[in-house]
Design an enzyme around this catalytic site. Sequence first.
Site, PDB file in Angstrom:
ATOM      1  N   TYR A 197     164.362 111.163  21.703  1.00 48.98           N
ATOM      2  CA  TYR A 197     163.973 111.850  22.820  1.00 48.98           C
ATOM      3  C   TYR A 197     162.851 110.946  23.506  1.00 48.98           C
ATOM      4  CZ  TYR A 197     161.957 115.641  25.798  1.00 48.98           C
ATOM      5  OH  TYR A 197     161.463 116.482  26.916  1.00 48.98           O
ATOM      6  N   LYS A 234     162.528 109.312  27.324  1.00 49.07           N
ATOM      7  CA  LYS A 234     161.604 109.522  28.395  1.00 49.07           C
ATOM      8  C   LYS A 234     160.466 108.620  28.479  1.00 49.07           C
ATOM      9  CE  LYS A 234     162.850 114.055  28.931  1.00 49.07           C
ATOM     10  NZ  LYS A 234     163.368 114.373  30.233  1.00 49.07           N
TER      11      LYS A 234
HETATM   12  N1  LIG Z   1     160.545 122.703  28.050  1.00 54.21           N
HETATM   13  C1  LIG Z   1     159.296 121.874  27.639  1.00 54.21           C
HETATM   14  O1  LIG Z   1     158.550 122.184  26.820  1.00 54.21           O
HETATM   15  C2  LIG Z   1     159.505 120.438  28.095  1.00 54.21           C
HETATM   16  C3  LIG Z   1     158.429 119.541  27.643  1.00 54.21           C
HETATM   17  C4  LIG Z   1     158.663 118.397  28.163  1.00 54.21           C
HETATM   18  C5  LIG Z   1     159.783 117.964  29.178  1.00 54.21           C
HETATM   19  N2  LIG Z   1     160.513 118.726  29.308  1.00 54.21           N
HETATM   20  C6  LIG Z   1     161.655 118.197  30.280  1.00 54.21           C
HETATM   21  O2  LIG Z   1     162.092 119.181  31.298  1.00 54.21           O
HETATM   22  C7  LIG Z   1     163.397 119.052  31.892  1.00 54.21           C
HETATM   23  C8  LIG Z   1     164.012 120.502  31.931  1.00 54.21           C
HETATM   24  O3  LIG Z   1     164.096 121.250  30.871  1.00 54.21           O
HETATM   25  P1  LIG Z   1     163.726 122.715  30.531  1.00 54.21           P
HETATM   26  O4  LIG Z   1     162.607 122.722  29.401  1.00 54.21           O
HETATM   27  O5  LIG Z   1     163.522 123.278  31.795  1.00 54.21           O
HETATM   28  O6  LIG Z   1     165.070 123.361  29.676  1.00 54.21           O
HETATM   29  P2  LIG Z   1     166.261 123.986  30.282  1.00 54.21           P
HETATM   30  O7  LIG Z   1     167.043 123.814  28.985  1.00 54.21           O
HETATM   31  O8  LIG Z   1     165.753 125.483  30.321  1.00 54.21           O
HETATM   32  O9  LIG Z   1     166.768 123.623  31.633  1.00 54.21           O
HETATM   33  C9  LIG Z   1     167.338 122.387  31.511  1.00 54.21           C
HETATM   34  C10 LIG Z   1     168.460 122.536  32.250  1.00 54.21           C
HETATM   35  O10 LIG Z   1     169.306 121.169  32.449  1.00 54.21           O
HETATM   36  C11 LIG Z   1     170.860 121.526  32.082  1.00 54.21           C
HETATM   37  N3  LIG Z   1     171.607 120.370  31.555  1.00 54.21           N
HETATM   38  C12 LIG Z   1     171.425 119.827  30.388  1.00 54.21           C
HETATM   39  N4  LIG Z   1     172.188 118.685  30.192  1.00 54.21           N
HETATM   40  C13 LIG Z   1     172.791 118.545  31.453  1.00 54.21           C
HETATM   41  C14 LIG Z   1     173.814 117.535  31.905  1.00 54.21           C
HETATM   42  N5  LIG Z   1     174.158 116.520  31.446  1.00 54.21           N
HETATM   43  N6  LIG Z   1     174.186 117.996  33.304  1.00 54.21           N
HETATM   44  C15 LIG Z   1     173.743 118.732  33.984  1.00 54.21           C
HETATM   45  N7  LIG Z   1     172.803 119.676  33.607  1.00 54.21           N
HETATM   46  C16 LIG Z   1     172.399 119.632  32.298  1.00 54.21           C
HETATM   47  C17 LIG Z   1     170.976 122.565  31.286  1.00 54.21           C
HETATM   48  O11 LIG Z   1     172.234 123.150  31.285  1.00 54.21           O
HETATM   49  C18 LIG Z   1     169.593 123.801  31.795  1.00 54.21           C
HETATM   50  O12 LIG Z   1     170.080 124.543  32.915  1.00 54.21           O
HETATM   51  C19 LIG Z   1     164.091 118.331  30.657  1.00 54.21           C
HETATM   52  O13 LIG Z   1     164.336 117.090  31.367  1.00 54.21           O
HETATM   53  C20 LIG Z   1     163.222 118.447  29.418  1.00 54.21           C
HETATM   54  O14 LIG Z   1     163.300 117.239  28.680  1.00 54.21           O
HETATM   55  C21 LIG Z   1     160.659 120.074  28.908  1.00 54.21           C
END
Ligand SMILES: NC(=O)c1ccc[n+]([C@@H]2O[C@H](COP(=O)([O-])OP(=O)(O)OC[C@H]3O[C@@H](n4cnc5c(N)ncnc54)[C@H](O)[C@@H]3O)[C@@H](O)[C@H]2O)c1
Length: 293
Positions: free
Chosen positions: A159, A163
Site C-alpha cells: 500500500y 501511495k
Molecule cells: N478510509 C481510510 O481511512 C483511507 C485512508 C487513507 C487513504 N484512503 C484512500 O481513499 C480512497 C477511497 O477509499 P475509501 O476509504 O473511501 O474506501 P471505499 O472502499 O469506501 O471506497 C473506494 C471505492 O473505490 C472503488 N474501487 C476499488 N477498486 C476499484 C477499481 N479497480 N475500479 C473502480 N473502482 C474501484 C470501490 O468499489 C469503492 O466504491 C482510496 O484511494 C484509499 O486508499 C482511505
Amino acid sequence: MQTVSDSTAFITGGASGIGLGMARAFAAEGAKLALADLNGDDLRKAQHELGATTDVITFTLDVRDRDAMAAAADRTEQELGPVRVLCNNAGVGSGMGGMNLQAMSYQHWDHTLGINLGGVVNGMQTFVPRMIERGGPGHVVNTSSGSGLAVIGGAQFMYCASKFAVTGLSEAIANLLKPHGIGLTLVSPGFVNTRIAETTRGLDPSETATESMDPEYREKLERFEALFEQLGQDPDVVGAMVLNAIHDDQLYCQPDRLMADPIHARCNALLEAMPAETERDRKMTEMIQNARR
Ligand SMILES: NC(=O)c1ccc[n+]([C@@H]2O[C@H](COP(=O)([O-])OP(=O)(O)OC[C@H]3O[C@@H](n4cnc5c(N)ncnc54)[C@H](O)[C@@H]3O)[C@@H](O)[C@H]2O)c1
C-alpha cells in the site's frame, strides 16, 4: 478554482466513502457529476441520492481499464460538458498480501499497484491532455494516504509503495499543470470511516483463502476494521475539506494529524543522514535553481 458550480466533476471510487463524500460536497455547490466505480449497486444508490440535486451519470468500470476510462470520458463530455474537476480516488487497502509477508505474490503486487497507482495514471492520461487543450480553470484531486507520506511499521508495504508513488507523481506534475490554469490537490487521510477494509477483502486476489485465515491474523484484521469505525473521520467531512482545498488551490489536503509524528521523524532522519554541506553542494543547488528559472 473559485467554485465548482456548473463544472463537471469525474470521480473514481465515487460510489462510496471519500469519493461519495466529495460527490456530495460538489453537488451541493452545483457541480454536475460523473461517478465511476466497480460497484454497480452502490453507483445506483449514489445516482438515486445525488440525482435529486444535480445531473449525474455513472460508469461501472475498473480504473485499470484504459479503454473504459476513455469511453467514459467521451460520454461524460458529450452529456455533461468538459470535465473541469478530476478526482482519481478509487483505491484498495493492504488486504492480506499487504499485511502478511508470507502471502506476498506478483498477483498482489499487480492488484495493489494496478488499482492504487495505475488507476491514478489512467485518470491523468485520459483527462489531463483534454484539460490542457481546453485551458483552465481546472483541478485534479489525487487521493493518496498518510501511508503515502511516512511509514508506520512495515505491514502496509505494498500500500505504501502505491501511495508514495501517487504522492511523488502529484507533487511533480502539479508544477507543470499550474501554468495551464490547472490546480492539483493531494489528499492524504489517516483514518476515515469508510468500507475500505470490506471493499479490499472483496477484491483481494487471495479472497478464497479467507476461511483458512490464521485465527491470530483474523483477530488482528478485525481489530483493524473496528478502528475505522471507532476513530475514522466522517467521509463527508473529508469531501467538504477537499472542496475547500479546490477553492483555495491548496496542494495538500490533510484531513487529520495522524501522521504528524511519523512525518517529523522521517524528515529528521533523512536530514540527519546527510553529510555536512560542502562547496560542491552549494554550487549544485545554485545550478539547479538557475536551471529552473
Ligand atoms: N478510509 C481510510 O481511512 C483511507 C485512508 C487513507 C487513504 N484512503 C484512500 O481513499 C480512497 C477511497 O477509499 P475509501 O476509504 O473511501 O474506501 P471505499 O472502499 O469506501 O471506497 C473506494 C471505492 O473505490 C472503488 N474501487 C476499488 N477498486 C476499484 C477499481 N479497480 N475500479 C473502480 N473502482 C474501484 C470501490 O468499489 C469503492 O466504491 C482510496 O484511494 C484509499 O486508499 C482511505
